[in-house]
Design an enzyme around this catalytic site. Structure first.
Site, PDB file in Angstrom:
ATOM      1  N   TYR A 124     -12.848  41.901  -1.329  1.00 52.02           N
ATOM      2  CA  TYR A 124     -12.568  41.494  -0.345  1.00 52.02           C
ATOM      3  C   TYR A 124     -11.578  41.207   0.900  1.00 52.02           C
ATOM      4  CZ  TYR A 124     -14.260  36.996   2.938  1.00 52.02           C
ATOM      5  OH  TYR A 124     -14.382  36.559   3.254  1.00 52.02           O
ATOM      6  N   SER A 178     -14.661  43.589  -7.036  1.00 56.40           N
ATOM      7  CA  SER A 178     -14.636  42.246  -6.388  1.00 56.40           C
ATOM      8  C   SER A 178     -15.805  42.348  -5.404  1.00 56.40           C
ATOM      9  CB  SER A 178     -13.404  41.389  -6.211  1.00 56.40           C
ATOM     10  OG  SER A 178     -13.579  40.263  -5.358  1.00 56.40           O
ATOM     11  N   GLN A 179     -15.936  41.823  -3.857  1.00 55.00           N
ATOM     12  CA  GLN A 179     -16.844  42.659  -2.990  1.00 55.00           C
ATOM     13  C   GLN A 179     -17.285  43.925  -3.104  1.00 55.00           C
ATOM     14  OE1 GLN A 179     -16.450  41.973   1.716  1.00 55.00           O
ATOM     15  NE2 GLN A 179     -15.434  43.988   1.138  1.00 55.00           N
ATOM     16  N   ASP A 184     -11.680  34.435 -15.142  1.00 54.67           N
ATOM     17  CA  ASP A 184     -11.822  35.019 -13.289  1.00 54.67           C
ATOM     18  C   ASP A 184     -12.188  33.408 -12.773  1.00 54.67           C
ATOM     19  OD1 ASP A 184     -12.307  35.598 -10.884  1.00 54.67           O
ATOM     20  OD2 ASP A 184     -13.387  37.280 -11.937  1.00 54.67           O
ATOM     21  N   HIS A 188      -8.703  37.302 -13.150  1.00 52.98           N
ATOM     22  CA  HIS A 188      -9.581  38.485 -11.468  1.00 52.98           C
ATOM     23  C   HIS A 188      -9.057  39.370 -11.002  1.00 52.98           C
ATOM     24  CE1 HIS A 188     -12.858  38.824  -8.398  1.00 52.98           C
ATOM     25  NE2 HIS A 188     -12.066  39.495  -7.426  1.00 52.98           N
TER      26      HIS A 188
END
Length: 329
Positions: free
Chosen positions: A93, A188-189, A274, A309
């Protein structure tokens, strides 16, 4: 961040109820059919990075509605006469494709490596992007999470997830690629896009989502204050009557729903501390993965108990390299 989600034994069997829209398959079938009316490779030209052991191509392909999307393609120098396996990578992201020399591991390992730009992103971290978001939207909080949130047809992630599927189409159309040995990955994204591509593309050889975003979205909003999910909270704090509409739109893009439609072997990762992509949301995707396939393909998940994360980083890449090599040998 201390442990805040479910204990690991409960995470391992966490299988939440789903809220899939009844027309989910039709929605995506129509979306992809519209995108595939356009020739997928728009332009592919050599790019001089100064690297001597890696050949680089600056690729433009047709994404959602034919919009031009940029990508870097790298491969071992002098390998153009060979059909190599390929890895399509999606970005986290706020980032963009940056420079071609930033991600060399997969090409160095003998793969064709495609790094897809994220339309309208690339100004939060990293070294920039080169793809605008050619799509309309209504009011939005900072970032892209609420861009077009009032209508699934106008929502930002309809465009970006379509781009992710078309990136797979594009790499299969390139010379020197074995179209039967294409894998997808991202963190992630990028992990959410990996799961979207897995559920909406056929015949992938491997799926490698790291700490994936956009999974079990309603739970994520309820248990973490982290952003980007915080953008949804921020939006709903202003648009107080839009809750049903917002989560109704998001249901079309929840990576848990799309992951159920996957059929390829998968290697996930999750970090138990996370606070951006809560562990239970990742396990929801992992436990539901390929749930519609009839027979679950080989799946595994790497658990990092003490990480946030960032997840496994180099440790996870090492594991991916070994895992995918065994899939394409």
């Amino acid at each position: 961040m201390a442990l805040y989600d479910l204990p690991l034994p409960e995470l391992e069997r966490y299988l939440p109820d789903l809220d899939e829209p009844a027309d989910l398959d039709d929605f995506w079938s129509r979306t992809l059919a519209e995108a595939r009316r356009h020739d997928v490779v728009v332009d592919a030209r050599p790019h001089d990075t100064g690297l001597r052991l890696i050949d680089t191509t600056d690729l433009t392909f047709a994404g959602f509605d034919g919009h031009p999307v940029k990508a870097w393609v790298t491969r071992p120098a002098g390998s153009q006469g060979q059909d190599l396996p390929a890895v399509v990578e999606y970005i986290g992201y706020g980032g963009g494709r940056g420079f071609a020399h930033e991600r060399l591991a997969w090409a160095s390992a003998g793969f064709v490596h495609v790094v897809m730009d994220s339309r309208g992103q690339g100004s939060t971290w990293g070294n920039g992007a080169h793809t605008p978001d050619e799509g309309g939207s209504g009011p939005a909080a900072p970032g892209v999470m609420t861009r077009g949130i009032e209508d699934p047809h106008r929502y930002y992630y309809r465009r970006l997830m379509t781009d992710a599927v078309r990136a797979v189409d594009a790499v299969r159309a390139l010379p020197g690629v074995d179209a039967q040995r294409v894998a997808v990955t991202g963190g992630s994204q990028g992990g959410a896009l990996t799961l979207a591509a897995a559920g909406l593309s056929d015949g992938l050889v491997g799926v490698m989502p790291d700490v994936p975003f956009l999974c079990h979205i309603r739970r994520a909003v309820d248990i973490t204050d982290g952003f980007p999910y915080g953008e949804l909270v921020q939006y709903l704090a202003v648009h107080r009557t839009a809750e049903a509409q917002v989560f109704g739109t998001l249901a079309y893009f929840d990576a848990v729903h799309l992951a159920r439609r996957a059929t390829a072997p998968a290697l996930f990762s999750v970090a138990l501390r996370d606070d951006i992509c809560p562990p239970s949301t990742v396990f929801a995707a992992y436990n539901h993965y390929a749930g519609l396939a009839g027979q679950r393909p080989e799946t595994d998940i790497a658990v990092y108990p003490f990480n946030k994360h960032e997840g496994g980083q180099g440790y996870q890449l090492d594991r991916q390299l070994r895992w995918l090599r065994s899939r394409v040998a």
